[in-house]
Scaffold this motif. Structure first.
Motif, PDB file in Angstrom:
ATOM      1  N   GLU A 108       0.843  -1.198   0.000  1.00  0.00           N
ATOM      2  CA  GLU A 108       0.000   0.000   0.000  1.00  0.00           C
ATOM      3  C   GLU A 108       0.876   1.246   0.000  1.00  0.00           C
ATOM      4  N   ILE A 109       0.588   2.180  -0.891  1.00  0.00           N
ATOM      5  CA  ILE A 109       1.297   3.450  -0.932  1.00  0.00           C
ATOM      6  C   ILE A 109       0.526   4.434  -0.057  1.00  0.00           C
ATOM      7  N   ILE A 110       1.074   4.738   1.108  1.00  0.00           N
ATOM      8  CA  ILE A 110       0.378   5.579   2.079  1.00  0.00           C
ATOM      9  C   ILE A 110       0.294   7.016   1.569  1.00  0.00           C
ATOM     10  N   GLY A 111      -0.931   7.528   1.554  1.00  0.00           N
ATOM     11  CA  GLY A 111      -1.157   8.875   1.057  1.00  0.00           C
ATOM     12  C   GLY A 111      -1.631   8.890  -0.385  1.00  0.00           C
ATOM     13  N   ASN A 138       8.835   1.272  -4.562  1.00  0.00           N
ATOM     14  CA  ASN A 138       9.729   2.357  -4.960  1.00  0.00           C
ATOM     15  C   ASN A 138       8.981   3.508  -5.639  1.00  0.00           C
ATOM     16  N   HIS A 139       7.708   3.292  -6.003  1.00  0.00           N
ATOM     17  CA  HIS A 139       6.917   4.367  -6.593  1.00  0.00           C
ATOM     18  C   HIS A 139       6.497   5.403  -5.560  1.00  0.00           C
ATOM     19  N   ALA A 140       6.568   5.048  -4.280  1.00  0.00           N
ATOM     20  CA  ALA A 140       6.164   5.988  -3.232  1.00  0.00           C
ATOM     21  C   ALA A 140       6.987   7.268  -3.316  1.00  0.00           C
ATOM     22  N   ALA A 180       7.591   8.114   0.962  1.00  0.00           N
ATOM     23  CA  ALA A 180       8.447   6.927   1.044  1.00  0.00           C
ATOM     24  C   ALA A 180       8.583   6.471   2.500  1.00  0.00           C
ATOM     25  N   LEU A 181       8.800   7.416   3.420  1.00  0.00           N
ATOM     26  CA  LEU A 181       8.913   7.076   4.839  1.00  0.00           C
ATOM     27  C   LEU A 181       7.623   6.459   5.361  1.00  0.00           C
TER      28      LEU A 181
END
Length: 310
Positions: free
Chosen positions: A114-117, A125-127, A136-137
């Motif tokens: 899951e990409i948060i946000g 790595n797309h974050a 990313a963090l």
């Protein structure tokens, strides 16, 4: 699926955290106030604070003076013209002075999470491409369920300047391949900055995939550190610090680096490298690395134990 671990003996734990802290140790001991001032100026250029004071997964901020265990997210970002860049290298370090240990977890770039946000699942790595360091963090924290206290971002393309600044690096290549027009035969190779960047970018011809690429990236980092520790490279400290200032970003302050050097330098006479086992698959014709619940829970528990959190 199994979590593979390997131990490597290192002389100083700063060989893990990177050139920044190593140069602080070297400079302070050899050149005294001259390097101290130059490095302090370089850190000022590198420093990019976060809006948050601490991770939401911590009740209280880390106290380096009290020698609390802490974590660092190291990002190797491949920035290209017309592209915001992606974090092709994601390494999480956990440092525990109470049991003199450092663990290093390499997160494969294609890991689906899951990409948060963003509200979607995608390659981890797309974050960075979607939301820079903050996203990313947050995404890595959610994936591993641990706090990330500090980050170090290295522009890998600019890092070629570091390789050239120390006079090139020597690596032991275990795979014959060609990348970006350069041929890399098996055996001992001496690489300049441009060749080093191409050496670390190759992964499609490697049967180990991203794992093989991570090995080559670590070889270059260790090569830079080895050369940077030599007396001949110390005479080039001004060039080295200039490259650091331009190509490294971190929320670590100069005082925090000094506190780590003083309070944690005994840590990590050995480090444990952790690997995440994944199963490759295609979803909508896009390749992803899928991590089982059992595997991610095992990784999370080990890192939580290292950070002394529940």
């Amino acid at each position: 699926m199994r979590l593979r671990k390997r131990k490597r003996r290192l002389r100083k734990w700063v060989k893990v955290t990177g050139t920044i802290l190593l140069l602080l140790l070297i400079g302070g001991g050899v050149y005294g106030s001259t390097v101290y001032k130059s490095f302090k100026n370089a850190v000022a250029a590198m420093h990019q604070p976060m809006e948050r004071e601490k991770s939401e997964k911590r009740a209280e901020p880390v106290s380096l003076k009290e020698k609390d265990p802490f974590s660092v997210l190291m990002l190797g970002v491949d920035e290209r013209e017309g592209d915001s860049g992606r974090s092709d290298t994601m390494i999480v370090l956990t440092v525990n002075p109470n049991n003199n240990s450092v663990k290093m977890l390499s997160i494969p770039r294609d890991t689906r999470t899951e990409i948060i946000g963003k509200g979607t699942e995608d390659k981890i790595n797309h974050a960075y491409a979607f939301g820079g360091i903050p996203m990313a963090l947050d995404t890595v924290e959610n994936f591993l369920d641990i706090p990330i206290d500090y980050y170090i971002e290295v522009n890998m393309k600019g890092f070629t300047g570091m390789v050239d600044a120390v006079g090139g690096v020597t690596v032991n290549n275990d795979l014959d391949f060609t990348q970006d027009g350069y041929h890399f035969p098996k055996g001992e190779l001496t690489l300049n900055g441009k060749k080093a960047l191409s050496y670390t970018r190759m992964r499609k011809e490697d049967p180990r995939g991203d794992f093989g690429r991570q090995i080559r990236q670590r070889q270059i980092i260790e090569g830079v550190i080895k050369e940077g520790a030599s007396f001949s490279s110390l005479t080039k400290f001004s060039d080295i610090f200039t490259v650091l200032g331009k190509n490294v970003k971190t929320n670590l302050t100069f005082d925090q680096m000094v506190a780590i050097q003083k309070g944690y330098k005994h840590v990590g006479t050995s480090i444990e490298q952790m690997e995440i086992e994944e199963e490759g698959t295609r979803i909508d014709n896009i390749y992803y690395g899928l991590v089982s619940e059992e595997e991610i829970q095992r990784v999370q528990m080990e890192l939580k134990s290292e950070l002394e959190i529940k």
